[in-house]
Design an enzyme around this catalytic site. Sequence first.
Site, mmCIF file in Angstrom:
data_model
loop_
_atom_site.group_PDB
_atom_site.id
_atom_site.type_symbol
_atom_site.label_atom_id
_atom_site.label_comp_id
_atom_site.label_asym_id
_atom_site.label_seq_id
_atom_site.Cartn_x
_atom_site.Cartn_y
_atom_site.Cartn_z
ATOM 1 N N GLU A 191 62.314 -44.958 75.681
ATOM 2 C CA GLU A 191 62.855 -45.115 77.027
ATOM 3 C C GLU A 191 64.141 -44.325 77.216
ATOM 4 O OE1 GLU A 191 61.476 -46.098 79.569
ATOM 5 O OE2 GLU A 191 59.741 -47.134 78.743
ATOM 6 N N CYS B 75 48.834 -39.791 91.416
ATOM 7 C CA CYS B 75 49.773 -39.900 92.542
ATOM 8 C C CYS B 75 50.985 -39.010 92.295
ATOM 9 C CB CYS B 75 50.189 -41.358 92.738
ATOM 10 S SG CYS B 75 50.925 -41.701 94.345
ATOM 11 N N CYS C 217 43.946 -38.205 95.703
ATOM 12 C CA CYS C 217 43.622 -39.543 96.216
ATOM 13 C C CYS C 217 42.142 -39.900 96.049
ATOM 14 C CB CYS C 217 44.042 -39.650 97.679
ATOM 15 S SG CYS C 217 45.808 -39.352 97.920
ATOM 16 N N CYS D 38 41.851 -41.923 93.031
ATOM 17 C CA CYS D 38 42.834 -43.000 92.858
ATOM 18 C C CYS D 38 42.163 -44.366 92.929
ATOM 19 C CB CYS D 38 43.917 -42.904 93.925
ATOM 20 S SG CYS D 38 45.134 -44.223 93.802
ATOM 21 N N CYS E 11 46.164 -48.128 100.032
ATOM 22 C CA CYS E 11 47.300 -47.232 100.292
ATOM 23 C C CYS E 11 47.390 -46.896 101.777
ATOM 24 C CB CYS E 11 47.156 -45.960 99.460
ATOM 25 S SG CYS E 11 48.527 -44.797 99.659
#
Length: 353
Positions: free
Chosen positions: A43, A196, A203, A206, A212
């Site tokens: 991270e 995305c 899309c 997706c 969405c």
Amino acid sequence: MQKLTRSLLRWYEKKGRRLPWRISPYDLKTGIKPDPYKVWVSEIMLQQTTVSTVIPYFNQFIEEWCNVAQLSKADQNEIISFWAGLGYYSRARNILRSAKEIMDKYQGEIPEEKDKLKSLPGIGEYTASAIRSIGFQKSDITIDGNIERIITRLFRIETPIRFSKKIIQKKAKLIFPKNRTGDFCQGLMDLANIICKPRKPICTECPISSFCESFKEGETDSIPVKVPKKPKPIRKGFVYFVKNNDNKILMERRPDEGLLGGLLAFPSSDWLENEPDLVFPIDAEWSQPFDKIMHEFTHFKLELKVVVGMAGKFHIKKSTYEVFDLHSLDESQLPTLMRKVLRKGKKLANQKI
DNA sequence: AAATCGGGGTC
DNA sequence: GACCCAGATTT
């Protein structure tokens, strides 16, 4: 659990990326636990840094320092040299400081509590949540730049992201599950990376396009709304490549604070918007400053003219100077700017002989 | 809220 | 070239 959540988790199981610090959803289900140390290290490295850039650094880092105790005993210059090329070098100093603090205060165990995590240097709201949800399988809502993009599109938020953090937070609460929060979060990250994307989202592939609102309205190209950025000023300066009779070169370790903090560098002038006067750092036979190096930082562009100096023997003027052997200097311990200088300097020095 | 802090991938 | 990336910290 919502339909959206189920669809995303199923997609993540099928199409999610395999990453060195990640436990796959299948392995998680068999009871294999993530290593919070690896999650923490990843991270930190992933802050404003792409996955593909991080992977080789991460693998080597874990090989070198496989737990908090080992890391805490490392030398600061060692960590910083390792970090060279990755950028945002305060991360390197902070990760070492954090390791020492974790040894002192928490007996070498990375704390689970959010406030304890956030009090460690280099860990803010996002990273603390990520360590908790991914590393400790807690239910923390975890929102990074990728997830902000997905949420603004999902809910068709038409204000720029920097002004809609509160709304994004509220919407996130609607979709984040209490269970498998880490998987869900990582699934969103993968979706943001693979489907995305910032430009030209795919899309048609997706798994949550039916939820969405931007997709429904054909506005996935205009959301999130972006704000025009300020142009970067150009700063100028000189950088000095000084070589000795026996192939020694002059270098300098930069102060901890500020740009390229703590990194090995070639001596240079100040970097100003008006080219500073040319003042040589040491007695030598100096070339004319013809060759330029261009480099771009986050908030300014830099134009450095390279000046090559041939010295018989070094008469050191500043205590921060360090002498290195040209041929045994490993460019991997230099920041990218100084790698450029090294290559150019070598070429110019050879031409002069 | 804006500035500082790197470097590289992608279109 | 412009944009953005598993942001944090200081001003």
